[in-house]
Enzyme design. Structure first.
Site, PDB file in Angstrom:
ATOM      1  N   GLU A   1     -41.161  20.755 -13.434  1.00 21.21           N
ATOM      2  CA  GLU A   1     -40.449  19.807 -12.826  1.00 21.21           C
ATOM      3  C   GLU A   1     -40.525  19.607 -11.202  1.00 21.21           C
ATOM      4  O   GLU A   1     -40.345  18.803 -10.524  1.00 21.21           O
ATOM      5  CB  GLU A   1     -38.851  19.990 -13.080  1.00 21.21           C
ATOM      6  CG  GLU A   1     -38.568  19.886 -14.584  1.00 21.21           C
ATOM      7  CD  GLU A   1     -38.789  20.899 -15.428  1.00 21.21           C
ATOM      8  OE1 GLU A   1     -39.593  21.926 -15.057  1.00 21.21           O
ATOM      9  OE2 GLU A   1     -38.887  20.896 -16.822  1.00 21.21           O
TER      10      GLU A   1
ATOM     11  N   HIS B   1     -26.067  21.012   3.426  1.00 25.91           N
ATOM     12  CA  HIS B   1     -26.798  22.075   4.055  1.00 25.91           C
ATOM     13  C   HIS B   1     -26.145  23.173   3.225  1.00 25.91           C
ATOM     14  O   HIS B   1     -24.849  23.400   3.071  1.00 25.91           O
ATOM     15  CB  HIS B   1     -26.385  22.200   5.512  1.00 25.91           C
ATOM     16  CG  HIS B   1     -26.664  23.746   5.965  1.00 25.91           C
ATOM     17  ND1 HIS B   1     -28.060  24.239   6.026  1.00 25.91           N
ATOM     18  CD2 HIS B   1     -25.916  24.669   6.643  1.00 25.91           C
ATOM     19  CE1 HIS B   1     -27.942  25.433   6.582  1.00 25.91           C
ATOM     20  NE2 HIS B   1     -26.582  25.564   6.777  1.00 25.91           N
TER      21      HIS B   1
ATOM     22  N   GLU C   1     -22.292  21.477  12.269  1.00 26.71           N
ATOM     23  CA  GLU C   1     -23.440  20.860  12.175  1.00 26.71           C
ATOM     24  C   GLU C   1     -23.618  19.264  12.074  1.00 26.71           C
ATOM     25  O   GLU C   1     -24.748  18.746  11.681  1.00 26.71           O
ATOM     26  CB  GLU C   1     -24.137  21.414  10.829  1.00 26.71           C
ATOM     27  CG  GLU C   1     -24.171  23.044  10.925  1.00 26.71           C
ATOM     28  CD  GLU C   1     -25.442  23.557  11.685  1.00 26.71           C
ATOM     29  OE1 GLU C   1     -25.964  22.695  12.321  1.00 26.71           O
ATOM     30  OE2 GLU C   1     -25.502  24.711  11.821  1.00 26.71           O
TER      31      GLU C   1
ATOM     32  N   HIS D   1     -26.903  27.447   1.402  1.00 31.84           N
ATOM     33  CA  HIS D   1     -27.839  28.784   1.546  1.00 31.84           C
ATOM     34  C   HIS D   1     -28.186  29.367   0.060  1.00 31.84           C
ATOM     35  O   HIS D   1     -27.747  30.257  -0.424  1.00 31.84           O
ATOM     36  CB  HIS D   1     -27.093  29.651   2.226  1.00 31.84           C
ATOM     37  CG  HIS D   1     -26.234  29.531   3.342  1.00 31.84           C
ATOM     38  ND1 HIS D   1     -24.966  30.024   3.640  1.00 31.84           N
ATOM     39  CD2 HIS D   1     -26.659  28.645   4.493  1.00 31.84           C
ATOM     40  CE1 HIS D   1     -24.674  29.385   4.837  1.00 31.84           C
ATOM     41  NE2 HIS D   1     -25.685  28.806   5.157  1.00 31.84           N
TER      42      HIS D   1
ATOM     43  N   HIS E   1     -32.079  31.805   6.488  1.00 31.90           N
ATOM     44  CA  HIS E   1     -30.808  30.984   6.473  1.00 31.90           C
ATOM     45  C   HIS E   1     -30.401  30.067   5.531  1.00 31.90           C
ATOM     46  O   HIS E   1     -29.385  30.458   4.835  1.00 31.90           O
ATOM     47  CB  HIS E   1     -30.614  30.334   7.876  1.00 31.90           C
ATOM     48  CG  HIS E   1     -29.590  29.590   8.292  1.00 31.90           C
ATOM     49  ND1 HIS E   1     -28.909  29.507   9.378  1.00 31.90           N
ATOM     50  CD2 HIS E   1     -28.550  29.059   7.403  1.00 31.90           C
ATOM     51  CE1 HIS E   1     -27.730  28.726   9.568  1.00 31.90           C
ATOM     52  NE2 HIS E   1     -27.521  28.677   8.147  1.00 31.90           N
TER      53      HIS E   1
END
Length: 282
Positions: free
Chosen positions: A171, A141, A118, A143, A212
């Protein structure tokens, strides 16, 4: 000898801690997830010999705009659970070569690894965010479980999704006043999703990849990690409410959001400040 010093630098230490934290949160199973950390020349030079190039590897992106820049990057196919104990194998210090289509490896990847698949998406994001914020340093990145789950049940509308997350805790609007960017489902690891993510990063610091994960950007490891933590906590609260029956008897109102913005001197996305009530549905 200079090469050996870099493993004890604060930057490698931060990478080890952050990747361990991401794994322990359950957001980076197996080899899921990747992190890139832009370093300044003076930060690198005091720890390693930057004239020594271990290898040069191609990248599938024209990163000429970042030529000469250094990045500490997790490796492709590597498990975050192992980074803390094996940073020299699972992480590498790379410099974008003059040609823009390859990187020089100065440290790490000592068993032949390469930057995450990536990495082009990371570089695209760094480019876009640097135009907005000259202090941009980090792209993550991962999940996050509850946020990904919401992408199956909540309309993939940026206003709807962002307001819902804002209303889950006080928040939220403080930490991400611009809201959350959302892409349609796209195949990961492609130039197409990288370009789409980077374009969203002109406006948002966190972009949801439905079904994803997320891409997040920030000025530091702590800021970027904290951004994801806050969004995921809001998603967890929403998930818990749904498990309790999904009926809202109380909510953070639009007036409450406006008061929070005033109190913390925020400029939230004005298009998201008014909308449907969670309690009345109107």
């Amino acid at each position: 000898m200079a090469q050996e010093k870099f493993i004890n630098s604060p930057y490698v230490t931060e990478m080890r801690k952050i990747t361990r934290g991401l794994y322990q949160h359950g957001w980076d199973e197996r080899n899921g997830g990747n992190v890139s950390y832009r370093l300044k020349p003076d930060e690198v030079n005091q720890y390693t010999d930057t004239t020594a190039i271990l290898r040069n590897v191609p990248i599938d992106f024209d990163a000429t705009e970042l030529a000469g820049q250094y990045f500490l990057v997790t490796g492709t196919g590597r498990y975050f659970k192992n980074v803390y104990d094996n940073p020299e194998g699972d992480v590498g210090l790379v410099q974008i070569a003059k040609d823009g289509h390859s990187v020089d490896i100065h440290w790490g990847y000592n068993d032949g690894a390469q930057p995450t698949s990536e990495f082009p998406a990371h570089l695209m994001t760094h480019i876009k965010r640097l135009r907005v914020d000259s202090d941009q340093r980090v792209v993550m990145h991962c999940h996050p479980t509850n946020l990904v789950a919401m992408s199956f049940t909540v309309p993939l509308n940026e206003k709807v999704f962002s307001r819902l997350l804002w209303k889950m805790q006080a928040e939220s609007i403080v930490v991400f006043p611009e809201g959350l960017g959302i892409l349609p489902y796209m195949t990961p690891g492609t130039t197409t999703i990288g370009e789409a993510t980077a374009n969203k990063m002109k406006t948002f610091r966190l972009v949801l990849w439905p079904q994803h994960g997320v891409f997040a950007a920030g000025d530091s490891m702590d800021e970027t990690f904290g951004l994801i933590e806050t969004v995921e906590k809001a998603a967890l609260i929403y998930t818990t409410i749904q498990a309790q029956g999904g009926h809202f008897l109380h909510e953070i109102t639009d007036t409450d959001l406006a008061n929070l913005a005033t109190r913390f001197n925020l400029a939230p996305n004005p298009d998201y400040m008014m909308g449907q009530s969670l309690v009345t549905g109107q």
